[in-house]
Design a protein around this motif. Sequence first.
Motif, short mmCIF file in Angstrom:
data_model
loop_
_atom_site.label_atom_id
_atom_site.label_comp_id
_atom_site.label_asym_id
_atom_site.label_seq_id
_atom_site.Cartn_x
_atom_site.Cartn_y
_atom_site.Cartn_z
N PHE A 78 43.00 84.40 -17.14
CA PHE A 78 43.43 83.15 -17.68
C PHE A 78 44.38 83.12 -19.02
CE2 PHE A 78 40.68 82.17 -14.32
CZ PHE A 78 41.27 81.48 -13.46
N ALA A 79 43.66 83.77 -19.78
CA ALA A 79 44.17 83.69 -21.34
C ALA A 79 45.37 84.53 -21.25
CB ALA A 79 43.08 84.51 -22.18
N ILE A 106 45.54 77.03 -14.03
CA ILE A 106 45.62 76.39 -15.18
C ILE A 106 46.08 75.07 -15.09
CG2 ILE A 106 46.15 76.87 -17.71
CD1 ILE A 106 46.00 79.77 -17.15
N TYR A 107 47.22 74.84 -14.52
CA TYR A 107 47.99 73.60 -14.65
C TYR A 107 47.16 72.45 -13.85
CZ TYR A 107 52.27 70.72 -14.10
OH TYR A 107 53.25 69.94 -14.04
N PHE A 136 48.27 82.65 -19.59
CA PHE A 136 48.60 81.29 -20.72
C PHE A 136 49.33 81.97 -21.56
CE2 PHE A 136 47.58 78.27 -23.75
CZ PHE A 136 47.51 77.07 -23.14
N MET A 159 52.70 79.20 -21.78
CA MET A 159 51.93 77.96 -21.25
C MET A 159 51.55 76.71 -22.11
SD MET A 159 49.80 79.07 -17.72
CE MET A 159 49.79 77.05 -17.20
N ALA A 160 51.52 77.22 -23.36
CA ALA A 160 51.21 76.11 -24.41
C ALA A 160 52.47 75.24 -24.62
CB ALA A 160 50.67 76.90 -25.50
N THR A 170 47.41 82.08 -10.87
CA THR A 170 46.66 81.72 -12.27
C THR A 170 47.15 80.64 -13.06
OG1 THR A 170 46.12 84.23 -12.42
CG2 THR A 170 45.53 82.90 -14.19
N TYR A 171 48.57 80.82 -13.12
CA TYR A 171 49.39 79.84 -13.73
C TYR A 171 49.08 78.27 -13.08
CZ TYR A 171 53.44 77.40 -15.64
OH TYR A 171 54.48 76.63 -16.26
#
Lengths: 270, 300
Positions: free
Chosen positions: A51-52, A244-245, A55, A60-61, A240-241
């Motif tokens: 994930f990190a 997180i979303y 991200f 993604m931030a 994974t994206y």
Amino acid sequence: MKRYALLALALVFLAIYLFPLYWMYLTAFKPSSETFTYPPSFWPHDPEWNFAKVFVDKKMATYLSNSLLIAVGTTAIVALFGTGCAYALSRVRSVWMDVILFLILMMQVLPSSLMATPIFVIFNQIGLIATPRTAVVLVQAAKVLPLYIVLTRTSFMQIPKELEEAARVDGATRFGAFMRIAVPLARNGILVTSVLIFLQSFGEYVYSRSLISEEALQTATVGLMNFMGPNTTDWNGIMTYAVIYVTPILFVFVLLQRKIVSGLTAGALK
Amino acid sequence: MSALFRGLRDGHGFDALLALLALVYLLTFSAFPLVYNIVMSFQEVDMFSMADLVRPFVGLANYKTLFASPDFWPILRNTALFVLLSIVFQLAIGFGLALFMQQDFPGATYLRGLFLAAWIMPALVVGAVWKWIFAGDFGVLNYFLQQLGLVGSKVFWLSDPAISLYSVTIANIWLGIPFNMILLSVGLAGIPKDMYEAAALDGANALQRFWHMTLPMMRSTLGAVISLGIIFTLQQFDLFASLTQGGPANASNVAQYWSWQLSFQTYDIASGSAVSCLMLGFVIVVAVIYVRSTRHEHRA
């Protein structure tokens, strides 16, 4: 006994139905080598915590903060313009109010993808395209405002008129009675509907894609589309994206599930 | 002036002001673009004349070009097929699930609500997940179908022009089931229980009860759900964007996606707005029928 058999069957239906969600989470946890095994595995043998990395790599931030900005802006405008309108529509029965309600319902059904063309041309002419996120907030608010009004109106309709009349006798103005009596009493409906509007705007795609050209200002949906590309194979990263979303969205949904369902059903059929 | 102010503060002027504020906002950002779109569809608009305030009118030329385009009728047919199949299956599966969830068992309401988890997700993410499920070589759908012996060789769900439209439709049906189910559940809950008991005493079996009682009692709900279904299905854009982008070779293209492609990918804004006008007109007709019928029920 029969009740538990039915429960078991219901769980089976739910499991089949929500399988795509499971598949999304599962793929996100699989290492990329395991993603492309055939036959596929249904449990990660060697779960990986990517994930990190995704991200950071997929910026993604930036994308998520743009989505957040658009969702917050949209919800603010909608609550500001919609609450009063929903209240007025719940209090007054007249031909004029019927006409207004009818017009509002009509503007609820216009698909964003069909409205994008004229909006792009107009915003280009008046220069709004230079501040694209504001542009998206303005049109997305227009898209979801009718839904907010329809759903919030049913909350206001449940408040007895007598409460406000009592406040008016005590010397409150219409505005005072609205702000101190009606709005606090309709609080639950207003909050749940706002959350619904927020979640919808957080996943907005059409307007963001059409009006925002600069990548640093793009939203998370557009970022996901860029990531998918024409010939992508990084399904592990994409899922994974996606996880997180949508995990925060699903979390809010599970918390408020009961209220969202009842709010939705009250508004949609009336 | 002070009378006007007092009216706003104390009388009906206050309600009118509140309602008008929202209406003016909507007229500015929804109704005005709608009218502007109609005007544009009769003009010559491209990348260069886009910023001009005065553009040459060309009458019906944009529509004529559109009707003459070899893509027009296939895409219209795709749109009709997409809407029809989506509605039929969403409604049938949603109705079945609503009837099932109506039974008396622990946690029924809560489980029913959980189905909406799909509906709350951004449609673009749903599209991404389904794209992975549909994947030809490593997709899990092909695996299931092969295990069940339903297909011999792998199906290329998204790149086979004969299938791609149906693949998007499947994803859209999945997305639409919960909403249909929840609305139909509300309708079912409104049917008085003692009617069923009386019918059961008179010896009506389950099928007869469904056919002669449930269906007639659900008529107005079904009407509402079907109209809303048509309206929502015509809003579907994200799934097309994420799954097939209308391809291969427009095989899975529908009007609402095509209109966007014309304007934003080929910059043929005039044609884009002409397609958009046709579809908006259709959506508005459906919406008028829907609103009129629900208002009617309300008063009766």
